[in-house]
Design a protein around this motif. Structure first.
Motif, PDB file in Angstrom:
ATOM      1  N   VAL A  27      -0.047 -10.888   8.365  1.00 55.23           N
ATOM      2  CA  VAL A  27      -0.520  -9.670   7.698  1.00 55.23           C
ATOM      3  C   VAL A  27       0.661  -8.846   7.207  1.00 55.23           C
ATOM      4  CG1 VAL A  27      -1.748  -7.468   8.032  1.00 55.23           C
ATOM      5  CG2 VAL A  27      -2.710  -9.591   8.952  1.00 55.23           C
ATOM      6  N   VAL A  28       1.667  -8.685   8.039  1.00 54.50           N
ATOM      7  CA  VAL A  28       2.843  -7.905   7.660  1.00 54.50           C
ATOM      8  C   VAL A  28       3.580  -8.580   6.498  1.00 54.50           C
ATOM      9  CG1 VAL A  28       5.122  -7.136   8.440  1.00 54.50           C
ATOM     10  CG2 VAL A  28       3.109  -6.712   9.859  1.00 54.50           C
ATOM     11  N   ARG A  29       3.662  -9.908   6.534  1.00 52.05           N
ATOM     12  CA  ARG A  29       4.305 -10.647   5.435  1.00 52.05           C
ATOM     13  C   ARG A  29       3.550 -10.397   4.125  1.00 52.05           C
ATOM     14  NH1 ARG A  29       5.624 -14.758   8.188  1.00 52.05           N
ATOM     15  NH2 ARG A  29       3.648 -15.845   8.061  1.00 52.05           N
ATOM     16  N   GLU A  30       2.217 -10.388   4.191  1.00 53.74           N
ATOM     17  CA  GLU A  30       1.404 -10.089   3.004  1.00 53.74           C
ATOM     18  C   GLU A  30       1.681  -8.667   2.512  1.00 53.74           C
ATOM     19  OE1 GLU A  30      -3.301  -9.960   1.640  1.00 53.74           O
ATOM     20  OE2 GLU A  30      -2.778 -10.869   3.561  1.00 53.74           O
ATOM     21  N   MET A  31       1.803  -7.729   3.440  1.00 53.31           N
ATOM     22  CA  MET A  31       2.092  -6.344   3.073  1.00 53.31           C
ATOM     23  C   MET A  31       3.463  -6.227   2.414  1.00 53.31           C
ATOM     24  SD  MET A  31       0.504  -4.462   6.430  1.00 53.31           S
ATOM     25  CE  MET A  31       0.897  -2.789   5.927  1.00 53.31           C
ATOM     26  N   GLU A  68       7.710  -2.142   4.375  1.00 55.65           N
ATOM     27  CA  GLU A  68       9.103  -2.575   4.344  1.00 55.65           C
ATOM     28  C   GLU A  68       9.632  -2.707   5.756  1.00 55.65           C
ATOM     29  OE1 GLU A  68      11.647   0.283   2.431  1.00 55.65           O
ATOM     30  OE2 GLU A  68      10.882   1.942   3.622  1.00 55.65           O
ATOM     31  N   LYS A  69      10.572  -3.627   5.909  1.00 56.12           N
ATOM     32  CA  LYS A  69      11.249  -3.785   7.186  1.00 56.12           C
ATOM     33  C   LYS A  69      12.339  -2.719   7.220  1.00 56.12           C
ATOM     34  CE  LYS A  69      12.226  -8.034   8.447  1.00 56.12           C
ATOM     35  NZ  LYS A  69      12.882  -9.308   8.800  1.00 56.12           N
ATOM     36  N   VAL A  70      12.420  -1.987   8.321  1.00 52.83           N
ATOM     37  CA  VAL A  70      13.402  -0.911   8.431  1.00 52.83           C
ATOM     38  C   VAL A  70      14.271  -1.124   9.669  1.00 52.83           C
ATOM     39  CG1 VAL A  70      12.017   0.792   7.184  1.00 52.83           C
ATOM     40  CG2 VAL A  70      11.762   0.601   9.643  1.00 52.83           C
ATOM     41  N   PHE A  71      15.424  -0.522   9.625  1.00 53.10           N
ATOM     42  CA  PHE A  71      16.367  -0.615  10.737  1.00 53.10           C
ATOM     43  C   PHE A  71      16.379   0.709  11.474  1.00 53.10           C
ATOM     44  CE2 PHE A  71      20.597   0.305  12.427  1.00 53.10           C
ATOM     45  CZ  PHE A  71      20.732  -0.751  13.306  1.00 53.10           C
ATOM     46  N   ARG A 107      15.996  -3.504  18.838  1.00 51.59           N
ATOM     47  CA  ARG A 107      16.369  -4.878  18.531  1.00 51.59           C
ATOM     48  C   ARG A 107      15.279  -5.647  17.803  1.00 51.59           C
ATOM     49  NH1 ARG A 107      19.855  -7.384  23.322  1.00 51.59           N
ATOM     50  NH2 ARG A 107      19.480  -9.143  21.956  1.00 51.59           N
ATOM     51  N   LYS A 108      14.053  -5.207  17.904  1.00 50.76           N
ATOM     52  CA  LYS A 108      12.947  -5.895  17.237  1.00 50.76           C
ATOM     53  C   LYS A 108      12.792  -5.367  15.809  1.00 50.76           C
ATOM     54  CE  LYS A 108      10.432  -6.918  21.426  1.00 50.76           C
ATOM     55  NZ  LYS A 108       9.162  -6.912  22.111  1.00 50.76           N
ATOM     56  N   ASP A 109      12.204  -6.216  14.960  1.00 54.62           N
ATOM     57  CA  ASP A 109      11.939  -5.791  13.588  1.00 54.62           C
ATOM     58  C   ASP A 109      10.919  -4.664  13.592  1.00 54.62           C
ATOM     59  OD1 ASP A 109      13.652  -7.707  12.523  1.00 54.62           O
ATOM     60  OD2 ASP A 109      12.052  -9.158  12.162  1.00 54.62           O
ATOM     61  N   LEU A 110      11.190  -3.667  12.772  1.00 50.89           N
ATOM     62  CA  LEU A 110      10.285  -2.530  12.614  1.00 50.89           C
ATOM     63  C   LEU A 110       9.735  -2.543  11.197  1.00 50.89           C
ATOM     64  CD1 LEU A 110      12.439   0.260  14.272  1.00 50.89           C
ATOM     65  CD2 LEU A 110      10.209  -0.511  15.072  1.00 50.89           C
ATOM     66  N   TYR A 111       8.484  -2.148  11.064  1.00 52.06           N
ATOM     67  CA  TYR A 111       7.838  -2.115   9.754  1.00 52.06           C
ATOM     68  C   TYR A 111       7.286  -0.729   9.508  1.00 52.06           C
ATOM     69  CZ  TYR A 111       8.424  -7.051  10.338  1.00 52.06           C
ATOM     70  OH  TYR A 111       8.981  -8.278  10.565  1.00 52.06           O
ATOM     71  N   ASP A 112       7.504  -0.269   8.283  1.00 56.77           N
ATOM     72  CA  ASP A 112       7.022   1.048   7.899  1.00 56.77           C
ATOM     73  C   ASP A 112       6.256   0.925   6.584  1.00 56.77           C
ATOM     74  OD1 ASP A 112       6.606   3.742   8.193  1.00 56.77           O
ATOM     75  OD2 ASP A 112       8.660   4.347   7.759  1.00 56.77           O
ATOM     76  N   VAL A 113       5.471   1.940   6.280  1.00 58.97           N
ATOM     77  CA  VAL A 113       4.710   1.971   5.038  1.00 58.97           C
ATOM     78  C   VAL A 113       5.028   3.256   4.291  1.00 58.97           C
ATOM     79  CG1 VAL A 113       2.824   0.539   5.907  1.00 58.97           C
ATOM     80  CG2 VAL A 113       2.669   3.023   6.114  1.00 58.97           C
ATOM     81  N   GLU A 114       4.766   3.219   3.002  1.00 60.52           N
ATOM     82  CA  GLU A 114       4.923   4.389   2.146  1.00 60.52           C
ATOM     83  C   GLU A 114       3.951   5.465   2.614  1.00 60.52           C
ATOM     84  OE1 GLU A 114       6.057   6.973  -0.259  1.00 60.52           O
ATOM     85  OE2 GLU A 114       6.965   5.038  -0.754  1.00 60.52           O
ATOM     86  N   GLN A 115       4.428   6.687   2.741  1.00 59.03           N
ATOM     87  CA  GLN A 115       3.564   7.774   3.189  1.00 59.03           C
ATOM     88  C   GLN A 115       2.875   8.481   2.015  1.00 59.03           C
ATOM     89  OE1 GLN A 115       2.938   8.762   6.558  1.00 59.03           O
ATOM     90  NE2 GLN A 115       3.887   6.795   6.961  1.00 59.03           N
ATOM     91  N   ASP A 116       3.222   8.095   0.797  1.00 51.13           N
ATOM     92  CA  ASP A 116       2.659   8.707  -0.408  1.00 51.13           C
ATOM     93  C   ASP A 116       1.509   7.836  -0.921  1.00 51.13           C
ATOM     94  OD1 ASP A 116       2.136   9.440  -3.063  1.00 51.13           O
ATOM     95  OD2 ASP A 116       4.215   9.980  -3.462  1.00 51.13           O
TER      96      ASP A 116
END
Length: 179
Positions: free
Chosen positions: A66-70, A77-80, A85-94
C-alpha cells in the motif's frame, strides 16, 4: 468528563479517515490507500510500516504494498528523522496538493496508454490504406476512423495541457483556495 472528549476526538478523527478513504475511491484510488493516507494525515507526523500495520490491522507485507502504491501516486514520501532507524512515511497535509498529485498521477498514466493506442490504431489504418486496394466504402470508413483517431489524440494533448496546468498550480489563479 475528559474521557468523553477524548472519545469524541477519536470518533472525529475516524470520520475524517473514512471520508478521506471515500474521496480517494472517487478518484479511482482504493479505499485502502485512502484509509492509510487518512491515518498518516490524522497522525500529523510520519509513521513506520509497523505503526501503520498496527493502526490498520493489516500485515506488514500488505502495508508495504500500500505504501509503495502511495509513493508511486506521489501522495506519500519516505522521510528521514534523526535517531529513527526504520523507514518513516509521511503524506502531504494540503488537501489541494493531494488532489493535484492524485489527479495528475492517474491521468498521466491513462493519457500515455491512450496515446499509445491511438498512435497504433492510426499507424495500422494508414498501412491498410496504402497496402490494400479497397472499395470506396471501406476507404471512407478508414478515413472516418483516422479523423476519430486525430480527435482522440487531440483530446490526449488537451489532457496533457490540463495536467501541466494543475501541476503548475496556475489553477489557483483561476479557482483560488479559500483564505
Amino acid at each position: 468528563m475528559e474521557e468523553n472528549v477524548l472519545k469524541m476526538i477519536e470518533q472525529a478523527e475516524e470520520h475524517f479517515i473514512e471520508k478521506i478513504a471515500e474521496n480517494m475511491n472517487t478518484y479511482g484510488i482504493s479505499s485502502t490507500v485512502g484509509r492509510v493516507l487518512g491515518i498518516i494525515y490524522m497522525n500529523r507526523k510520519p509513521m513506520t510500516l509497523n505503526e501503520l500495520s498496527e493502526a490498520t490491522g493489516m500485515s506488514k507485507t500488505r502495508m508495504s504494498q500500500v505504501v509503495r502504491e502511495m509513493l508511486d501516486l506521489n501522495i506519500a514520501e519516505k522521510v528521514f528523522e534523526k535517531g529513527v532507524r526504520k523507514d518513516l512515511y509521511d503524506v502531504e497535509q494540503d488537501y489541494y496538493q493531494t488532489f493535484i498529485s492524485l489527479f495528475t498521477a492517474n491521468w498521466s498514466k491513462v493519457v500515455k496508454k491512450n496515446r499509445m493506442i491511438g498512435k497504433k490504431i492510426r499507424r495500422e489504418l494508414l498501412e491498410a490504406l496504402e497496402k490494400e486496394s479497397l472499395s470506396a466504402e471501406t476507404e471512407e470508413k478508414i478515413n472516418d476512423l483516422l479523423e476519430e483517431t486525430k480527435q482522440w489524440l487531440d483530446y490526449c494533448k488537451w489532457l496533457d495541457n490540463l495536467i501541466a496546468f494543475l501541476e503548475s498550480e496556475d489553477v489557483f489563479k483561476h479557482v483560488p483556495k479559500p483564505s
